[in-house]
Scaffold this active site. Structure first.
Site, PDB file in Angstrom:
ATOM      1  N   HIS A 156       0.835  -1.206   0.000  1.00 38.08           N
ATOM      2  CA  HIS A 156       0.000   0.000   0.000  1.00 38.08           C
ATOM      3  C   HIS A 156       0.873   1.261   0.000  1.00 38.08           C
ATOM      4  CE1 HIS A 156      -3.085  -2.818   1.339  1.00 38.08           C
ATOM      5  NE2 HIS A 156      -4.009  -1.868   1.220  1.00 38.08           N
ATOM      6  N   ASN A 188       8.140  -3.963   4.103  1.00 40.78           N
ATOM      7  CA  ASN A 188       6.714  -3.659   4.116  1.00 40.78           C
ATOM      8  C   ASN A 188       6.054  -4.083   5.425  1.00 40.78           C
ATOM      9  OD1 ASN A 188       4.093  -2.912   3.003  1.00 40.78           O
ATOM     10  ND2 ASN A 188       3.735  -5.101   2.690  1.00 40.78           N
TER      11      ASN A 188
END
Length: 348
Positions: A156, A188
């Site tokens: 994201h 991440n």
């Protein structure tokens, strides 16, 4: 300026090609058949044709009274379609973004978070699903199959945890136009997640926080001393570029009309980062990110309104285990008049 900042600036400069030179197109008047008159022995005139008659006096190309008539029409290609580049602009409830069709990643994604937006808990990521962005032409969009068995997370750019104020807002963060391939373990799911948490916690001190996030493809110096850009491409066929780095540009606003803005810019490598690495090591001037990305983030923000974010707060991450972070997502910001939450930074 740090060595990393210099690398960004130098790399971006190396990526700029030489300027194209325009050639002046000159036209000489074509020789044409000229009808002239000749006098015969009887004294009458008769028309005759000669190929050697000189052309009319040449028209000066810089004569303002004579409109230039170009011999070509390059823009005529538009009748078949506009080549681009095209940045697909997406305005969703939780974000605004521009998409890079060539790399199948966003150019940038902008979001806005406030203490109120983070207090509302109407969205649940268990009801959200990754999906292709149907607003982007099929031949240019990133696909779910591109990420399958790629070894990279669908990372994201605007975190789902920043859009919990409605289910629709959270769902909009799961479109692949909000994703980039990111290293999973160690980035991440770890340091990058801690960095996102740091940004949310800024709402403890600022009533309004705006963030622009996106990928970078930075050069590195190789053994021969030359700078080159090299990145992996995933997909079947290879479609989606794997960024070498990611940036965040943060605008922490004081909430006053024309007020002060604490500005911070950070560039992190798309790689495993140790959790004890100081966040401030990744701070760079916003101009370095602009130069490397070709984007303009703060051109309309006067210097008199700018403050340096890391001089206002301590720029450091609060490390949590991934499983715990998934459960809690964030500590709610303090209620008005209450005690601030336990954080890894303090107001200076």
């Amino acid at each position: 300026m740090s060595k990393f900042t210099l690398a960004i600036v130098a790399g971006a400069s190396a990526a700029v090609g030489a300027a194209t030179t325009a050639a002046i197109y000159g036209l000489s008047g074509p020789r044409r058949q000229e009808e002239t008159q000749t006098i015969n022995t009887t004294g009458t005139t008769t028309p005759s044709t000669t190929r050697n008659a000189p052309a009319a006096l040449p028209i000066r190309r810089d004569d303002p009274t004579v409109p230039a008539v170009p011999p070509v029409d390059p823009s005529g290609v538009f009748q078949y379609g506009f080549p681009g580049p095209v940045s697909d602009l997406r305005a969703a409830s939780s974000l605004t973004s521009a998409f890079d069709r060539a790399k199948r990643n966003p150019h940038w994604v902008a979001e806005h978070i406030t203490p109120a937006s983070l207090l509302i808990r109407s969205g649940d990521r268990r009801h959200s699903y990754f999906a292709e962005d149907g607003t982007i032409p099929e031949k240019f969009r990133a696909k779910l199959t591109d990420y399958a068995r790629s070894g990279y997370d669908r990372g994201h750019q605007v975190p789902a945890a920043d859009a919990k104020w409605s289910q629709n807002a959270m769902d909009s963060t799961f479109a692949l136009s909000n994703m980039c391939p990111q290293v999973g373990e160690g980035f991440n799911r770890d340091y990058w997640a801690h960095f996102e948490d740091f940004v949310r916690r800024l709402t403890s001190f600022y009533p309004s926080v705006r963030v622009v996030t996106g990928p970078l493809y930075l050069p590195k110096r190789e053994a021969d001393g030359k700078w080159r850009v090299s990145y992996e491409v995933i997909g079947h066929p290879p479609n989606v570029a794997v960024p070498t780095h990611f940036y965040k540009v943060i605008f922490a606003e004081d909430g006053k009309m024309g007020g002060q803005v604490s500005l911070g810019a950070f560039v992190l490598p798309n790689a495993v980062i140790a959790n004890d690495k100081p966040l401030q090591d990744f701070e760079v001037p916003v101009e370095a990110v602009e130069r490397a990305s070709g984007l303009d983030f703060a051109g309309l923000l006067p210097p008199a309104r700018r403050k340096r974010l890391c001089q206002e707060v301590s720029c450091s991450v609060l490390v949590k285990e991934y499983a715990e972070r998934q459960r809690t997502m964030m500590t709610p910001p303090p209620q008005k008049g209450g005690m601030p939450p336990s954080t890894a930074f303090t107001q200076r």
